[in-house]
Design a protein around this motif. Structure first.
Motif, short mmCIF file in Angstrom:
data_model
loop_
_atom_site.label_atom_id
_atom_site.label_comp_id
_atom_site.label_asym_id
_atom_site.label_seq_id
_atom_site.Cartn_x
_atom_site.Cartn_y
_atom_site.Cartn_z
N LEU A 215 0.72 -1.37 0.02
CA LEU A 215 -0.03 0.04 -0.02
C LEU A 215 0.93 1.18 -0.06
O LEU A 215 2.22 1.27 0.54
N LEU A 216 0.16 2.43 -0.49
CA LEU A 216 1.10 3.66 -0.36
C LEU A 216 -0.01 4.58 0.21
O LEU A 216 -1.08 4.90 -0.33
N GLN A 217 0.18 4.99 1.43
CA GLN A 217 -0.85 5.86 2.31
C GLN A 217 0.00 7.15 2.87
O GLN A 217 0.98 6.82 3.42
N ASN A 218 -0.44 8.39 2.39
CA ASN A 218 0.02 9.51 2.69
C ASN A 218 1.85 9.47 2.49
O ASN A 218 2.57 9.83 3.19
N GLY A 219 1.99 8.90 1.30
CA GLY A 219 3.33 8.90 0.84
C GLY A 219 4.23 7.71 1.23
O GLY A 219 5.43 7.97 1.06
N GLU A 220 3.74 7.21 2.32
CA GLU A 220 4.47 5.83 3.10
C GLU A 220 4.17 4.51 2.61
O GLU A 220 2.89 4.50 2.50
N GLU A 221 5.02 3.77 2.14
CA GLU A 221 4.71 2.58 1.73
C GLU A 221 4.76 1.35 2.79
O GLU A 221 5.43 1.57 3.76
N LYS A 222 3.54 0.67 2.82
CA LYS A 222 3.13 -0.30 3.83
C LYS A 222 2.74 -1.60 3.25
O LYS A 222 2.33 -1.64 2.13
#
Length: 224
Positions: free
Chosen positions: A147-154
């Motif tokens: 995932l990509l959430q608020n510019g952060e990859e998870k």
């Protein structure tokens, strides 16, 4: 004459909608404006207004029927694709011409696409036993979403209806899995990975990662 003209106009709208994709099930705005309680009765008598109301009702029924038919045709097309895929797999098994005859288990298909709801994704996995293996395969699956959430990859693991990260499987010849998952609106799915485990083996014996296609990403952006 006015009623005949409106009837002809209504039939034209129905015919025009028939050759276009179904969207919202509504009557034509022009007819709806005419049928506003005060507007219609100010210009025409009650009998004509009642006839016009019946025309709009028939148009709504026609649009609803057409929308249902479009959904049914789409469902049949999807089912036809699945049956065609199963037939191809069966033919490979019968002929013994699998691409990897010496491999005990292969991922015949693994795909992901955006669903109808915001943040919804559908994924399909088709496993097949290769070679001449005839015993049942007993194991489990694990799915990891990038995932990509608020510019952060998870990376998170999907869970089943029992909130378990493990998807147990027990099959012979082939196994199909079709499921969906949902993510927050401000999150973008980048990849989906499947790991296949056999009960007698500690580590995964098979793994595959797929990326969300550019076309699907553009479709998600338009929906959000």
């Amino acid at each position: 004459m006015l009623l005949i003209g409106l009837l002809a106009y209504g039939m034209f709208i129905v015919g025009q909608n028939t050759v276009q994709p179904a969207t919202a099930v509504t009557a034509d705005p022009v007819l709806e404006q005419i049928l506003e309680s005060n507007s219609c009765l100010e210009k025409y008598d009650a009998t004509l207004c009642a006839q016009l109301a019946e025309l709009v009702r028939q148009l709504q029924i026609s649009n609803a029927t057409r929308a249902d038919l479009v959904k049914q045709v789409k469902t049949l097309d999807e089912e036809n694709d699945r049956l065609r895929e199963d037939l191809s797999l069966f033919q490979q098994m019968i002929s013994g011409n699998e691409e990897s005859p010496d491999v005990e288990l292969v991922i015949h298909r693994f795909s992901m696409e955006a669903g109808q709801l915001p943040g919804e994704y559908l994924y399909t996995l088709l496993l097949a036993q290769g070679g001449q293996r005839s015993k049942e395969f007993k194991g489990r699956l694990e799915f990891v979403v990038g995932l990509l959430q608020n510019g952060e990859e998870k990376f998170i693991s999907l869970v089943d209806e029992n909130a378990s990260k493990e998807f147990p499987i027990n099959f012979r010849f082939y196994h199909r899995l079709e499921k969906s998952f949902q993510i927050p609106a401000d999150t973008v799915v980048k990849s989906l990975q499947v790991l296949v485990y056999e009960n007698s083996v500690g580590q995964s014996i098979l793994t595959k990662t797929i990326q969300l296609s550019r076309k699907a990403e553009d479709h998600v952006r338009k929906k959000t």
